[in-house]
Scaffold this motif. Structure first.
Motif, PDB file in Angstrom:
ATOM      1  N   ARG A   1      42.807  90.793  -6.335  1.00  8.62           N
ATOM      2  CA  ARG A   1      43.721  91.101  -5.224  1.00  8.62           C
ATOM      3  C   ARG A   1      44.738  92.175  -5.633  1.00  8.62           C
ATOM      4  O   ARG A   1      44.962  93.149  -4.911  1.00  8.62           O
ATOM      5  CB  ARG A   1      44.437  89.822  -4.792  1.00  8.62           C
ATOM      6  N   HIS A   2      45.335  92.012  -6.811  1.00  6.99           N
ATOM      7  CA  HIS A   2      46.340  92.975  -7.274  1.00  6.99           C
ATOM      8  C   HIS A   2      45.714  94.336  -7.579  1.00  6.99           C
ATOM      9  O   HIS A   2      46.323  95.379  -7.317  1.00  6.99           O
ATOM     10  CB  HIS A   2      47.070  92.430  -8.496  1.00  6.99           C
ATOM     11  N   LEU A   3      44.508  94.332  -8.107  1.00  9.60           N
ATOM     12  CA  LEU A   3      43.855  95.600  -8.420  1.00  9.60           C
ATOM     13  C   LEU A   3      43.536  96.391  -7.154  1.00  9.60           C
ATOM     14  O   LEU A   3      43.689  97.619  -7.118  1.00  9.60           O
ATOM     15  CB  LEU A   3      42.582  95.341  -9.226  1.00  9.60           C
ATOM     16  N   ILE A   4      43.096  95.700  -6.106  1.00 12.69           N
ATOM     17  CA  ILE A   4      42.806  96.394  -4.851  1.00 12.69           C
ATOM     18  C   ILE A   4      44.080  97.021  -4.287  1.00 12.69           C
ATOM     19  O   ILE A   4      44.071  98.171  -3.835  1.00 12.69           O
ATOM     20  CB  ILE A   4      42.147  95.430  -3.845  1.00 12.69           C
ATOM     21  N   ALA A   5      45.178  96.260  -4.332  1.00  6.83           N
ATOM     22  CA  ALA A   5      46.449  96.809  -3.860  1.00  6.83           C
ATOM     23  C   ALA A   5      46.893  97.983  -4.740  1.00  6.83           C
ATOM     24  O   ALA A   5      47.393  99.002  -4.235  1.00  6.83           O
ATOM     25  CB  ALA A   5      47.516  95.710  -3.859  1.00  6.83           C
ATOM     26  N   TYR A   6      46.691  97.863  -6.034  1.00 11.41           N
ATOM     27  CA  TYR A   6      47.081  98.918  -6.985  1.00 11.41           C
ATOM     28  C   TYR A   6      46.298 100.199  -6.724  1.00 11.41           C
ATOM     29  O   TYR A   6      46.840 101.308  -6.707  1.00 11.41           O
ATOM     30  CB  TYR A   6      46.827  98.393  -8.393  1.00 11.41           C
ATOM     31  N   LEU A   7      44.999 100.045  -6.481  1.00 18.20           N
ATOM     32  CA  LEU A   7      44.132 101.212  -6.265  1.00 18.20           C
ATOM     33  C   LEU A   7      44.408 101.910  -4.935  1.00 18.20           C
ATOM     34  O   LEU A   7      43.982 103.048  -4.735  1.00 18.20           O
ATOM     35  CB  LEU A   7      42.665 100.794  -6.336  1.00 18.20           C
TER      36      LEU A   7
ATOM     37  N   ARG B   1      43.299 105.500 -12.660  1.00 21.09           N
ATOM     38  CA  ARG B   1      42.486 104.993 -11.551  1.00 21.09           C
ATOM     39  C   ARG B   1      41.107 104.547 -12.021  1.00 21.09           C
ATOM     40  O   ARG B   1      40.630 103.472 -11.658  1.00 21.09           O
ATOM     41  CB  ARG B   1      42.349 106.071 -10.474  1.00 21.09           C
ATOM     42  N   LEU B   2      40.472 105.370 -12.821  1.00 18.51           N
ATOM     43  CA  LEU B   2      39.134 105.028 -13.293  1.00 18.51           C
ATOM     44  C   LEU B   2      39.141 103.748 -14.121  1.00 18.51           C
ATOM     45  O   LEU B   2      38.222 102.924 -14.031  1.00 18.51           O
ATOM     46  CB  LEU B   2      38.552 106.185 -14.103  1.00 18.51           C
ATOM     47  N   HIS B   3      40.176 103.556 -14.922  1.00 15.27           N
ATOM     48  CA  HIS B   3      40.280 102.328 -15.709  1.00 15.27           C
ATOM     49  C   HIS B   3      40.467 101.118 -14.801  1.00 15.27           C
ATOM     50  O   HIS B   3      39.808 100.079 -14.985  1.00 15.27           O
ATOM     51  CB  HIS B   3      41.443 102.425 -16.694  1.00 15.27           C
ATOM     52  N   ALA B   4      41.350 101.234 -13.801  1.00 14.23           N
ATOM     53  CA  ALA B   4      41.596 100.122 -12.880  1.00 14.23           C
ATOM     54  C   ALA B   4      40.332  99.786 -12.079  1.00 14.23           C
ATOM     55  O   ALA B   4      40.019  98.612 -11.839  1.00 14.23           O
ATOM     56  CB  ALA B   4      42.754 100.460 -11.946  1.00 14.23           C
ATOM     57  N   GLU B   5      39.593 100.813 -11.675  1.00 14.53           N
ATOM     58  CA  GLU B   5      38.343 100.583 -10.954  1.00 14.53           C
ATOM     59  C   GLU B   5      37.343  99.822 -11.822  1.00 14.53           C
ATOM     60  O   GLU B   5      36.667  98.890 -11.360  1.00 14.53           O
ATOM     61  CB  GLU B   5      37.742 101.911 -10.502  1.00 14.53           C
ATOM     62  N   ALA B   6      37.258 100.211 -13.089  1.00 11.95           N
ATOM     63  CA  ALA B   6      36.322  99.545 -13.997  1.00 11.95           C
ATOM     64  C   ALA B   6      36.692  98.073 -14.173  1.00 11.95           C
ATOM     65  O   ALA B   6      35.813  97.195 -14.206  1.00 11.95           O
ATOM     66  CB  ALA B   6      36.312 100.256 -15.349  1.00 11.95           C
ATOM     67  N   VAL B   7      37.987  97.787 -14.267  1.00 11.81           N
ATOM     68  CA  VAL B   7      38.431  96.394 -14.416  1.00 11.81           C
ATOM     69  C   VAL B   7      38.109  95.605 -13.149  1.00 11.81           C
ATOM     70  O   VAL B   7      37.632  94.455 -13.220  1.00 11.81           O
ATOM     71  CB  VAL B   7      39.936  96.330 -14.732  1.00 11.81           C
ATOM     72  N   LEU B   8      38.343  96.203 -11.973  1.00 15.83           N
ATOM     73  CA  LEU B   8      38.022  95.515 -10.723  1.00 15.83           C
ATOM     74  C   LEU B   8      36.541  95.133 -10.674  1.00 15.83           C
ATOM     75  O   LEU B   8      36.191  94.000 -10.329  1.00 15.83           O
ATOM     76  CB  LEU B   8      38.378  96.399  -9.528  1.00 15.83           C
ATOM     77  N   LEU B   9      35.673  96.058 -11.035  1.00 15.82           N
ATOM     78  CA  LEU B   9      34.245  95.767 -11.008  1.00 15.82           C
ATOM     79  C   LEU B   9      33.869  94.677 -12.012  1.00 15.82           C
ATOM     80  O   LEU B   9      32.935  93.912 -11.791  1.00 15.82           O
ATOM     81  CB  LEU B   9      33.438  97.038 -11.273  1.00 15.82           C
ATOM     82  N   GLU B  10      34.628  94.602 -13.098  1.00 13.59           N
ATOM     83  CA  GLU B  10      34.357  93.578 -14.112  1.00 13.59           C
ATOM     84  C   GLU B  10      34.739  92.184 -13.618  1.00 13.59           C
ATOM     85  O   GLU B  10      34.101  91.191 -13.999  1.00 13.59           O
ATOM     86  CB  GLU B  10      35.138  93.884 -15.396  1.00 13.59           C
TER      87      GLU B  10
END
Length: 251
Positions: free
Chosen positions: A100-106, A115-124
């Motif tokens: 939830r927080h990652l989607i809001a962050y992105l 951004r690319l790092h946060a996206e990778a964490v979300l997918l993980e």
């Protein structure tokens, strides 16, 4: 596509009853309501999604999305050629606090590397929801589909099969045959699943069980809890406690 990233995010503020009619897009989509409750219909199945659940919709799959109450729908779109996730069919995912927080962050402006790092964490951290998830098959025949629509619109509808058959210009015997052939469930089984699916939204919002039972067509709270336990193997309280534990484990 979001600048310097591989995930595109779109926010839709939807009023009760608003629907994005059946459509197709090439990108994979994660459909998630950060508030409210949405329903996704893929033609042969539908899902009710309160904020603790999201639906993975593979690119190329025809679907419609509607708001069952005032909702904020978050569309997370991923390019299939670069997406590492491999779900080929609709998949219900548990939305952890971290997701939830990652989607809001992105959704904000971020440097490319961040951004690319946060996206990778979300997918993980995206994981299929465990336990019983109410995936409701839908009949294809127009008469049976109309009856299904009536009961999805008002799960507390107490009319019997004969009355519903008359409403759509059919017979009880025909509807019984159609529901079993096209959903794999008897009509009564399908109705129970539709009512329990509708109850998820109310339970997720903290509505007392007695009031939920009444809203989805049960005469008593005990009858509702018994039906819920029969399908899920748990009481409503235990079911949502399990989801909370699952979400916490996904942090």
């Amino acid at each position: 596509m979001t600048q310097d990233g591989t995930i595109d995010l779109t926010r839709f503020e939807m009023v009760r009853g608003q629907t994005f009619q059946h459509h197709v897009h090439d990108d994979h989509q994660l459909a998630w309501a950060s508030s409210g409750v949405v329903m996704v219909d893929t033609g042969d199945r539908c899902w009710v999604l309160p904020p603790h659940l999201a639906l993975w919709i593979p690119g190329g799959l025809r679907h419609a999305t509607g708001a069952l109450r005032a909702s904020v729908l978050q569309g997370v779109y991923l390019e299939p050629s670069t997406c590492p996730l491999a779900w080929t069919g609709p998949t219900v995912l548990a939305v952890s606090p971290l997701a939830r927080h990652l989607i809001a962050y992105l959704a904000g402006e971020l440097p490319s590397a961040v951004r690319l790092h946060a996206e990778a964490v979300l997918l993980e951290v995206l994981r299929p929801a465990g336990g019983a998830v109410f995936e409701l098959p839908l009949p294809a025949d127009p008469r049976a589909r109309e009856v299904a629509g009536l009961l999805l619109d008002d799960p507390a509808d107490q009319r019997g099969l004969a009355e519903l058959a008359h409403e759509v210009g059919s017979s009880s015997r025909t509807l019984l045959r159609l529901f079993l052939a096209e959903t794999g469930m008897t009509f009564n089984e399908w109705r129970v699943h539709a009512r329990l699916q509708a109850s998820l939204a109310h339970l997720a919002e903290g509505t007392p069980v007695g009031r939920v039972a009444e809203r989805v067509g049960y005469a008593t709270p005990s009858a509702f809890v018994a039906a819920f336990r029969r399908v899920t193997g748990a009481t409503p309280a235990a079911y949502f406690a399990g989801l909370r534990d699952e979400a916490a484990a996904g942090r």
